[in-house]
Design an enzyme around this catalytic site. Structure first.
Site, mmCIF file in Angstrom:
data_model
loop_
_atom_site.group_PDB
_atom_site.id
_atom_site.type_symbol
_atom_site.label_atom_id
_atom_site.label_comp_id
_atom_site.label_asym_id
_atom_site.label_seq_id
_atom_site.Cartn_x
_atom_site.Cartn_y
_atom_site.Cartn_z
ATOM 1 N N ARG A 115 35.507 13.172 20.101
ATOM 2 C CA ARG A 115 35.864 12.860 21.491
ATOM 3 C C ARG A 115 35.577 11.391 21.744
ATOM 4 O O ARG A 115 35.055 10.706 20.867
ATOM 5 C CB ARG A 115 35.058 13.748 22.455
ATOM 6 C CG ARG A 115 33.563 13.721 22.178
ATOM 7 C CD ARG A 115 32.790 14.581 23.150
ATOM 8 N NE ARG A 115 31.379 14.638 22.744
ATOM 9 C CZ ARG A 115 30.421 15.146 23.490
ATOM 10 N NH1 ARG A 115 30.687 15.659 24.670
ATOM 11 N NH2 ARG A 115 29.175 15.157 23.059
ATOM 12 N N CYS B 42 41.331 4.104 22.642
ATOM 13 C CA CYS B 42 41.341 2.668 22.929
ATOM 14 C C CYS B 42 41.453 2.514 24.438
ATOM 15 O O CYS B 42 42.458 2.902 25.027
ATOM 16 C CB CYS B 42 42.540 2.008 22.246
ATOM 17 S SG CYS B 42 42.806 0.330 22.842
ATOM 18 N N GLU C 203 30.224 10.155 29.385
ATOM 19 C CA GLU C 203 29.426 9.293 28.505
ATOM 20 C C GLU C 203 30.278 8.213 27.856
ATOM 21 O O GLU C 203 30.402 8.159 26.619
ATOM 22 C CB GLU C 203 28.686 10.136 27.465
ATOM 23 C CG GLU C 203 27.664 11.037 28.103
ATOM 24 C CD GLU C 203 26.673 11.654 27.129
ATOM 25 O OE1 GLU C 203 26.989 11.769 25.940
ATOM 26 O OE2 GLU C 203 25.578 12.010 27.568
ATOM 27 N N GLU D 9 22.989 15.648 33.416
ATOM 28 C CA GLU D 9 22.829 16.622 32.327
ATOM 29 C C GLU D 9 21.391 16.608 31.846
ATOM 30 O O GLU D 9 20.738 15.565 31.815
ATOM 31 C CB GLU D 9 23.690 16.248 31.120
ATOM 32 C CG GLU D 9 25.167 16.458 31.276
ATOM 33 C CD GLU D 9 25.912 16.057 30.000
ATOM 34 O OE1 GLU D 9 25.310 16.107 28.909
ATOM 35 O OE2 GLU D 9 27.081 15.683 30.109
ATOM 36 N N TRP E 177 21.289 18.695 18.129
ATOM 37 C CA TRP E 177 21.771 17.618 17.257
ATOM 38 C C TRP E 177 20.667 16.740 16.688
ATOM 39 O O TRP E 177 20.932 15.716 16.083
ATOM 40 C CB TRP E 177 22.820 16.776 17.987
ATOM 41 C CG TRP E 177 22.650 16.709 19.477
ATOM 42 C CD1 TRP E 177 23.379 17.394 20.409
ATOM 43 C CD2 TRP E 177 21.688 15.933 20.215
ATOM 44 N NE1 TRP E 177 22.939 17.098 21.681
ATOM 45 C CE2 TRP E 177 21.906 16.207 21.592
ATOM 46 C CE3 TRP E 177 20.673 15.049 19.872
ATOM 47 C CZ2 TRP E 177 21.158 15.617 22.613
ATOM 48 C CZ3 TRP E 177 19.909 14.472 20.882
ATOM 49 C CH2 TRP E 177 20.157 14.753 22.233
ATOM 50 N N HIS F 183 23.614 24.540 21.342
ATOM 51 C CA HIS F 183 22.917 23.715 22.325
ATOM 52 C C HIS F 183 22.458 24.607 23.478
ATOM 53 O O HIS F 183 23.202 25.459 23.955
ATOM 54 C CB HIS F 183 23.873 22.633 22.851
ATOM 55 C CG HIS F 183 23.181 21.571 23.645
ATOM 56 N ND1 HIS F 183 22.752 21.768 24.936
ATOM 57 C CD2 HIS F 183 22.825 20.306 23.326
ATOM 58 C CE1 HIS F 183 22.172 20.664 25.374
ATOM 59 N NE2 HIS F 183 22.194 19.757 24.415
HETATM 60 C C1 GLA Z 1 26.038 14.803 26.184
HETATM 61 C C2 GLA Z 1 27.430 15.169 26.605
HETATM 62 C C3 GLA Z 1 27.649 16.650 26.731
HETATM 63 C C4 GLA Z 1 26.958 17.388 25.637
HETATM 64 C C5 GLA Z 1 25.495 17.042 25.700
HETATM 65 C C6 GLA Z 1 24.601 17.854 24.842
HETATM 66 O O1 GLA Z 1 25.210 14.488 27.218
HETATM 67 O O2 GLA Z 1 27.842 14.543 27.774
HETATM 68 O O3 GLA Z 1 29.036 16.887 26.743
HETATM 69 O O4 GLA Z 1 27.523 17.006 24.436
HETATM 70 O O5 GLA Z 1 25.365 15.694 25.364
HETATM 71 O O6 GLA Z 1 24.711 17.575 23.491
HETATM 72 ZN ZN ZN Z 2 42.002 -1.004 21.215
#
Ligand code: GLA
Ligand code: ZN
Length: 670
Positions: A110, A114, A149, A309, A317, A360
């Site tokens: 994800r 660009c 993010e 979050e 992870w 998770h």
């Molecule tokens: C990040 C992402 C979420 C998820 C969490 C937990 O904060 O924004 O989509 O992936 O990590 O791993």
């Molecule tokens: Zn680019």
């Protein structure tokens, strides 16, 4: 307060369960039971929302939003740009990011688009404005959550495609005007690096240029600029049919983007917090890191922020992923509130059955519905948050102390080929901050662009790079009575990493001159005496000279620098400036800052020394309302003595002279 109460809930991904109506029914029932009131929807739903190019399917989302609305649950609605559908990347491969080595990414993961690509921007604009038209005026939709993010694609947040190269060159042209200016600012006569045409400029790359710090730092500035520009497009799109506030979820000590710049254009700051609780039995390091991050987010707008979050249990992870032990979920969530958050949100509501984050932590697991420890802890927290909403409404932390925390300094300091290659800005910031945390002194984290007004004490560790105007700002701050503390390897270079010549830019304020900096190996120990005790000098040691008016409080005890200054103080105007010529550990910083805080008249709210693992913060309202948070990060009870008279804001219980905190407990006092 957004939504009228502390928000409690999290990422809800019903699009993974649309073929299981009984799960969607159960979700609503469990949400009531969990005392949640806010769900974030649509974060990664692009493929469901637009299954084919230009064909939107929003009905399922509307049903979910309405169903939540009927239950009094509010919605944070996301734009789906955090993850791209395969049809899009297949049809428009030019939307995929190009890595620094020139390789174009394949579809997958994800965040890997660009952000310059006009195709990508157009596709996102269209779906965003369509979402805005359909949902932007719904009663229970309260906030836009832009993308997810930004910049966090596991490796590098930047795209190095030809479009981005061209945009970078234009950005540089705009910034420097002429090639002469540009070459001078970069000191390009070194190694024959003089550019004779703008087209010769390329982004930093492992197989190309990485050695010019001015270039590596300008590239990061450009990436932030481009990401802000991309974000502005998303803001315009969602505002086409709606005037709801916007946020985007920031990350933990994220180096890839300058949040000091990204904050412009956002109405509310929000972030995702995943501390490494229970990494060791001593939780202080994790608590200090989380506290510092919360403070950074609050300080960006000096307003309450949103914890967008967190995990109600474990992450999936890290090398090993401990679940939150009893009490930690309540404590870590209250910690966010104590540092200025108006929400506790999770990733995620329900664990998916498959794919990357299936393990998770989530409020609802794969088995047992609400009959789990995690679920009960969430429900218990929800009840408490609802009860204390009124108490904290309209309040925020207003500390008297601040730390300079600046992304551009971070980049420059660590990119430069300096005395050590392992200098960590964050570790140094945290070492200094820990002394404040332990003393129960809250702190803002401000960039060099921010005002220093209203603070009594400002600490600026490892402030290697000085932005234009910064020295003047500090000079005025000290002149008017402020206490300023800075360290070795500060005031060395300007914004394009050109070293200052002659004197330190604050030589008159600090009363010192720097001569050389030593980065010895561990065998060459040294120490200094402060307040009657000997402390080890760390592995960065400057040789400095104190002016005639400068007090020398500590000198090196050994070696060729024996007798040379380590800790100095210099009065300037009504204030005082302190210089620490050598790195030093927590044992020293704790004592050193206790003295500075006393002199600056800053004490913790309880007016007493706190046991190890305990800290205090305070939220203050415009009406003078004050709420004090006392937190125990030790997994055992502690007693705090010498506190005067306080009332528990929740239970009404009175405390006279002392109070007991249980293991991992947070209480609120008035
Ligand atoms: C990040 C992402 C979420 C998820 C969490 C937990 O904060 O924004 O989509 O992936 O990590 O791993
Ligand atoms: Zn680019």
């Amino acid at each position: 307060m957004l939504g009228g109460h502390i928000l409690h809930g999290g990422d809800y991904n019903p699009d993974q369960w649309l073929d299981c109506p009984e799960i969607l029914e159960e979700d609503i029932r469990l949400m009531k039971e969990a005392n949640v009131n806010c769900m974030s929807l649509g974060i990664f739903s692009w493929a469901r929302l637009e299954p084919e190019e230009g064909k939107y399917d929003f009905d399922w989302l509307e049903q979910i939003i309405d169903r939540l609305g009927r239950e009094g649950i509010q919605v944070v609605l996301a734009t789906p740009s955090g993850a791209m559908p395969h049809w899009l990347t297949q049809k428009y491969p030019e939307t995929m990011q190009v890595q620094a080595d020139g390789k174009r990414n394949l579809s997958g993961k994800r965040h890997n688009f660009c952000y310059t690509s006009p195709v990508m921007r157009e596709k996102i604009y269209r779906i965003d404005s369509a979402l805005s038209e359909r949902f932007g005026k719904k009663d229970n939709v309260i906030l836009w959550h832009l993308s997810n993010e930004l910049g966090g694609n596991f490796a590098d947040s930047s795209c190095h495609c030809e479009l981005c190269q061209e945009a970078f060159r234009n950005w540089l042209k705009e910034k420097y005007g002429t090639l002469d200016n540009f070459n001078h600012a970069y000191w390009n006569s070194f190694w024959s690096h003089t550019y004779s045409d703008w087209s010769q400029i390329h982004s930093p790359a492992p197989h190309g240029e990485t050695t010019t710090t001015a270039l590596t730092v300008d590239w990061k500035r450009f990436v932030t600029h481009q990401m802000s520009d991309f974000t502005r497009c998303e803001i315009e799109a969602v505002h086409e049919h709606s005037d709801l506030p916007v946020t985007t979820n920031f990350m933990y000590f994220f180096r890839g983007l300058d949040y000091g710049k990204m904050r412009e254009g956002l109405d509310i700051i929000s972030w995702d917090n995943y501390p490494f609780w229970h990494k060791t039995k001593d939780e202080v390091q994790a608590a200090v890191r989380a506290a510092a991050n919360h403070n950074i987010m609050r300080s960006l707008k000096k307003q309450p922020f949103l914890l967008m979050e967190s995990t109600p249990s474990a992450v999936s992870w890290r090398g090993f992923n401990p679940v939150k032990r009893p009490g930690m979920h309540m404590l870590s969530s209250m910690q966010a509130i104590a540092h200025g958050s108006d929400s506790v949100q999770y990733f995620q509501w329900r664990k998916g059955r498959g794919a990357f984050e299936q393990f998770h932590g989530a409020v609802v697991g794969h088995k047992n519905g609400s009959n789990t420890r995690t679920f009960r802890q969430v429900a218990e927290l929800g009840e408490r948050l609802e009860a204390v909403s009124g108490l904290i409404d309209g309040t925020v932390n207003r500390p008297k102390a601040a730390m300079i925390f600046d992304w551009e300094n971070w980049w420059t300091l660590e990119d430069v080929s300096g005395p050590r290659q392992d200098i960590s800005y964050i570790d140094c910031i945290l070492d200094h901050y820990q002394a404040f945390w332990e003393a129960g002194i809250d702190m803002d984290f401000v960039t060099m662009d921010d005002s220093l007004e209203g603070y009594s004490l400002v600490a600026a560790p490892l402030n290697y790079m000085y932005k234009q105007g910064y020295a003047e700002k500090v000079r005025e701050f000290v002149e008017k009575g402020g206490t300023y503390v800075t360290t070795y390897f500060s005031g060395i270079a300007d914004e394009t990493d050109l070293c200052f010549t002659g004197h330190h830019p604050l030589a008159d304020v600090l009363g010192i001159e720097q001569e050389e900096i030593d980065a010895p190996s561990d065998e060459f120990t040294n120490s200094f005496c402060y307040g009657g005790k000997e402390y080890a000098a760390g592995n960065l040691r400057e040789l400095i000279h104190a002016g005639e008016e400068t007090e020398v409080l500590s000198v090196y005890s050994e070696d060729y620098v024996k007798g040379e200054p380590v800790v100095t103080a210099h009065s300037f105007g009504k204030g005082k400036a302190w210089y620490l010529a050598a790195a030093a550990g927590e044992d020293f910083l704790r004592v050193f800052y206790a003295d500075r805080l006393k002199e600056a008249g800053i004490g913790n709210t309880l007016g007493t020394e706190l046991p190890y693992g305990v800290t205090v913060t305070e939220r203050i309202g415009n009406d003078g309302k004050r709420i004090v948070f006392v937190m125990n990060f030790r997994n055992e009870p502690v007693t705090i003595r010498g506190i005067g008279s306080w009332t528990d804001a929740e239970s009404g219980k009175k405390y006279e002279g002392e109070l007991q905190l249980d293991a991992f407990e947070c209480i609120m006092l008035q």
